[in-house]
Design a protein around this motif. Structure first.
Motif, short mmCIF file in Angstrom:
data_model
loop_
_atom_site.label_atom_id
_atom_site.label_comp_id
_atom_site.label_asym_id
_atom_site.label_seq_id
_atom_site.Cartn_x
_atom_site.Cartn_y
_atom_site.Cartn_z
N UNK B 11 0.83 -1.20 0.00
CA UNK B 11 0.00 0.00 0.00
C UNK B 11 0.87 1.25 0.00
N UNK B 12 0.24 2.37 -0.35
CA UNK B 12 0.91 3.66 -0.17
C UNK B 12 1.41 4.28 -1.45
N UNK B 13 2.19 5.33 -1.29
CA UNK B 13 2.81 6.00 -2.43
C UNK B 13 3.99 5.15 -2.89
N UNK B 16 6.76 5.19 -0.39
CA UNK B 16 6.49 4.35 0.78
C UNK B 16 6.71 2.86 0.45
N UNK B 33 3.16 -0.13 -13.39
CA UNK B 33 3.08 1.11 -14.18
C UNK B 33 2.25 2.20 -13.50
N UNK B 36 4.06 4.24 -11.00
CA UNK B 36 4.96 5.24 -11.58
C UNK B 36 4.16 6.43 -12.11
N UNK B 38 1.38 7.62 -11.22
CA UNK B 38 0.81 8.45 -10.15
C UNK B 38 1.85 9.13 -9.29
N UNK B 39 3.12 8.87 -9.54
CA UNK B 39 4.17 9.41 -8.67
C UNK B 39 4.65 10.76 -9.17
N UNK B 208 -8.24 -9.83 -6.60
CA UNK B 208 -8.65 -9.44 -5.25
C UNK B 208 -8.17 -10.40 -4.15
N UNK B 209 -7.88 -11.65 -4.50
CA UNK B 209 -7.68 -12.64 -3.44
C UNK B 209 -6.31 -13.32 -3.45
N UNK B 246 -3.79 -4.04 0.25
CA UNK B 246 -3.83 -2.66 -0.27
C UNK B 246 -4.11 -1.65 0.83
N UNK B 247 -4.78 -2.10 1.89
CA UNK B 247 -5.13 -1.19 2.97
C UNK B 247 -4.14 -1.25 4.14
#
Lengths: 596, 596
Positions: B11-13, B16, B33, B36, B38-39, B208-209, B246-247
């Protein structure tokens, strides 16, 4: 028809469940056995509690693994049943649900099943009990309703009938019209549940993902029509196993459930409540804040002018084109500061819209906030947002703008001609985590909007879910969002998206007027350059201005965001060529930038 | 082998994620991808950040929908790829993942696919990039690894190889031994993920799993063995899409991931860390409370006697049979009051157990809390519980009991002979919601216990999940529980279950001594009477005493609970005939009674 709900559909203790069902207006309940076993109340006390609340006990359930077994085992099963029939007498329940067996000892022998169910029914009859036999979708040998009916027909006992469960029937893809061939008086019970289509093992699907009719993808109304044509006149009863409803507050869930049954009966042609009134546009969006100093410079920079003030309340009207923002400094409603608290919808027939809302158990708000106000019809959505049914500037209807007087002079500097915003494109509202299905059903049924597919949006700290609801023309769009988990920030930002026909010019205008826009990473534009070709200079302009871009088979979408103030930010959007989405492809970039 | 992790697993940026991966000891990362894009960092800054952290960038991913398309579309794809190859040079990444196409335009033509991939590889080579082609389990025409390899072989370009993903291969049930037929130097990359078996659409299952190897049901180790036999010597890289991870906090997830890879390499025979040391019994359970007044009367009533006191700390030892409870009034550790903070496990080789724990990144605690204490090996579990590896009364080992001196006299009234408790049966510990998979893997790998199947338990306010881990003899049992959602009470009660050979006598003794037991509804006993037959008087005794009952094919289980004090309650259990469960059938009754 009478309405009923299984206690397993609601959270809490049995007492809490009964209370919630009664308050929401249900006529009866199904008592789920584990709820009784775990209750400190005796069966007689439960019977009396239900009676005091005006609830009948329509079903006791379930009894499992009874039929089509060797005689010694059946004798034990009859002994168990005799205990339960005595219990049902104490409880005042006259119908028991018997699920088709999943026991490894059950044999594939319909005659044996029929003979044993006949003996069970005879025993039940002695206690005044009827047996409703139901085919579980995962029953060992009996898994379809027509098979269950053949066995019941062969058993031929007046105390034996079938229970039809919409999930078990529709999840297997069975054709429900065959129900019409069953004599109505032999359909002892009708259990209703919907579910989203999932390629998942049917037992897991059934136990965790059922939802109320209208919240999923199954044609529950068609099944109800078939049962009514067959002559069924018992209750319409909801039996919903749902992991989220188990955690949600029972009172809210029960109201959501009743709304679902009201809609279901309308869809099935059994009732004719006031017809849906589809809104045609946004009349306004209302923002509440105790301190306008943070928001008025932003509104000005986005090209809005303060044009009027409410005659009796601290509410200012800001306008640009057909986009109207109300700024309300009366924040006694305990909302988070600087949040979107109300939305005005242009509605052809406001009073009819309100009547429909009321018939669907939506919390209708008082028509006049003050004696001198124009009477406005309004309802509260599940997230607390107030929706007003408006008829702006239309003769023969109360007009909310009549409560406003022109502003004597502009209190803040402004772009006199605006930046080219023509109207509100959409509002995005974060829903309470436990009420997302309720919210979608509310926007569909009460507000008359069409819900679109659910999409997952990757935030750096979890997957968000988003589902838009709109009218056919796309002039009213509401994006309903929900966080990754109930611990996700409950005050996650909302936003108001504004339409412009020339986004580049609008952004230049807004920036010149001091608007601060969300920075977009350079990597985003490198990716755009890889994925699409642009006219010379086009991409450079987007990069310079922080404009995001998407296209689909119908058209293009350009958009950008302001920084977040309080709980709110604004989006500027330009749609061309029939693009109908919301730039979901760009949402992870926006979310990451907002987290940065 | 080198270890790597895809940024999408954390999770995170992006910053992070890189930091968490480096701190947990990973050698490299796959850059996803969207992370990257979103960074706000440029590719060069990301490259430098990774280098500063000691991380290589092992893979850039994914590139989608490239091959087996009409020439005009392929030309656009090559243009897109050229952009990405330039980006990879800036990033310092030399391998790109190309997923088999899911495009509706893709045609089923292996020769076309091979030809286009060859052209892609030639372009990649010019930028010093290698292309790793992977069969998605839901690829339109290419969905198995052997098919992907046939295309790569036909393309015959040195910059083109395959990427093998354990999920895509094992989820489809493919036999991984075929991997051995692929030349190792053509296996460019190995992505690893496990997953619990689910009858779910494979795309949803994958997105998801997924979980870390050892946390699911797939034979990831077998696949790794096959790849190593084939000659693969690249990194073992985790690519896990998981809604919970993810959380979760990225630093914890990264450590969990490293532990999983350490175990995987052991399972695959690639490494030989210190062997697992299976505990043989409970040495003690330690309760922390600032105020003993609420707990000592209960311990006395349950038949425990205060037998000794720690020589240097405010810790009392209470004993009955082989059951030992430590009562610690030093609560500086900031745990909820009256909670179970530590467990002593009888361990054949405490130092070896500690060495294994350390090799698996378990937080090993200081061996001596005070200079005069016996050196005790201990580790902290994911929920913060401290596990001590003990050798009670065994020669040649440090003995924790040596730190205790006999109590001068009993400070409270007590049942001198006890109530017949012989030892601890199990402890039940609630895990942090985001760390349940980690906790199960920890108890298996670090403590050497065998995890059993997960069961859902219906609490009135949501479904709880429970998973027991035990040794083969059943003399060490730990029940790991988790709430319905992250908002569920984080201080949900823990409990200590005590064994007795005669539960009825024990309960009578405890009640006579003043213990207050959880009341069990009368309806529960009516249900027992319906379901089972009992010896005359037996059921009445259970009803009188509040004893719960279960049976399975092996034997019987009788149990009852005390009321909850602080965060803690006790259970008394009697197992006969090899019953190996925990009375899950009765859990809803217990949970409802505790909520009442």
């Amino acid at each position: 028809m009478r309405t009923s709900i299984a206690t397993v559909s609601l959270s809490g203790t049995l007492t809490e469940k009964l209370t919630a069902a009664a308050r929401a207006g249900f006529d009866g309940v199904e008592i789920f056995e584990n709820d009784l076993i775990g209750s400190p109340l005796t069966p007689e006390e439960i019977r009396d509690r239900a009676a005091d609340l005006g609830l009948t006990i329509d079903l006791y359930q379930p009894m499992r693994d009874i039929e089509a077994v060797p005689e010694a085992e059946f004798a034990r099963n009859l002994r168990r049943a005799a205990h339960k029939f005595r219990l049902m007498r104490r409880l005042g329940a006259d119908t028991v649900l018997v699920c088709s067996s999943v026991s490894p000892h059950a044999v594939d022998d319909d005659a044996l099943a029929a003979g044993q169910l006949r003996r069970l029914a005879a025993l039940a009859q002695e206690s005044g009990v009827r047996v409703a036999y139901e085919a579980l979708a995962w029953g060992r040998h009996v898994s379809t309703y027509d098979h269950a009916w053949r066995i019941v027909e062969a058993a031929d006992h007046p105390a034996l009938g079938v229970c039809l469960d919409s999930f078990h029937i529709l999840a297997r893809g069975s054709d429900p019209t065959g129900i019409e061939a069953i004599p109505g008086d032999r359909i002892f019970f009708l259990q209703l549940a919907d579910a989203p289509l999932m390629a998942l093992d049917v037992l897991q699907w059934s136990r965790h993902y059922r939802c109320f009719p209208g919240q999923g993808d199954l044609d529950v109304a068609g099944l109800v029509r078939a049962a009514v044509r067959a002559g069924y006149d018992g209750p319409l009863s909801l039996e919903v196993f749902n992991d989220v409803f188990r955690q949600a507050e029972a009172g809210r869930t029960a109201v959501d459930a009743q709304r679902s049954l009201a809609l279901l009966q309308e869809s099935a042609g059994l009732t004719a409540p006031p017809a849906p009134v589809v809104p045609t546009g946004f009349a306004f969006a209302e923002i509440a804040t105790a301190d306008t100093a943070r928001i008025t410079p932003l509104l000005s920079a986005l090209g809005f002018s303060r044009t009027a003030r409410h005659s009796g309340k601290p509410v200012d009207l800001w306008e640009q084109g057909e986009a109207r923002i109300l700024l309300n400094t009366d924040t006694s409603g305990h909302k988070p500061d600087l949040s979107l608290t109300a939305v005005g919808l242009e509605t052809p027939a406001p009073e009819a819209a309100s009547a429909r809302a009321e018939s669907l158990l939506a919390p209708v708000l008082p028509r006049r906030r003050a004696p001198e106000d124009a009477p406005l019809d309004a309802v509260a959505a599940p997230d607390g947002t107030e929706f007003f049914f408006c008829a702006t500037g239309r003769r023969g209807h109360a007009d909310w703008t009549g409560d406003f007087a022109p502003a004597p002079q502009a209190p803040t500097p402004q772009a006199p001609a605006g930046i080219g915003v023509t109207r509100i494109d959409h509002v995005a509202l974060t829903q309470p985590w436990h009420q997302f299905d309720e919210a979608v059903l509310f926007h569909r049924s009460v507000l008359g909007l069409h819900p679109h597919a659910s999409v997952d949006l990757a935030d750096p700290y979890g997957l968000l879910r988003s589902r838009a609801a709109s009218n056919a023309e796309g002039t009213v769009r509401i994006a309903l969002g929900v966080g990754a988990s109930p611990t996700d920030d409950p005050a996650r930002p909302q936003h108001i998206a504004l339409v412009t026909d020339d986004l580049v010019a609008a952004v230049r205008g807004a920036r010149a007027a001091g608007a601060r826009l969300l920075p977009v990473p350079a990597n985003y534009y490198d990716d755009l350059a890889a994925c699409h070709t642009f006219a010379p200079g086009e991409l450079e302009t987007y990069r310079e201005l922080g404009i995001l871009y998407d296209r689909d088979e119908k058209g293009e979408f350009r958009h950008c965001y302001t920084l977040t103030t309080g709980r709110l930010f604004f989006e500027l959007v330009e749609r061309t060529g029939g693009y109908d989405g919301y730039g979901a492809r760009n949402a992870p970039v926006r979310l990451a930038a907002q987290r940065a």
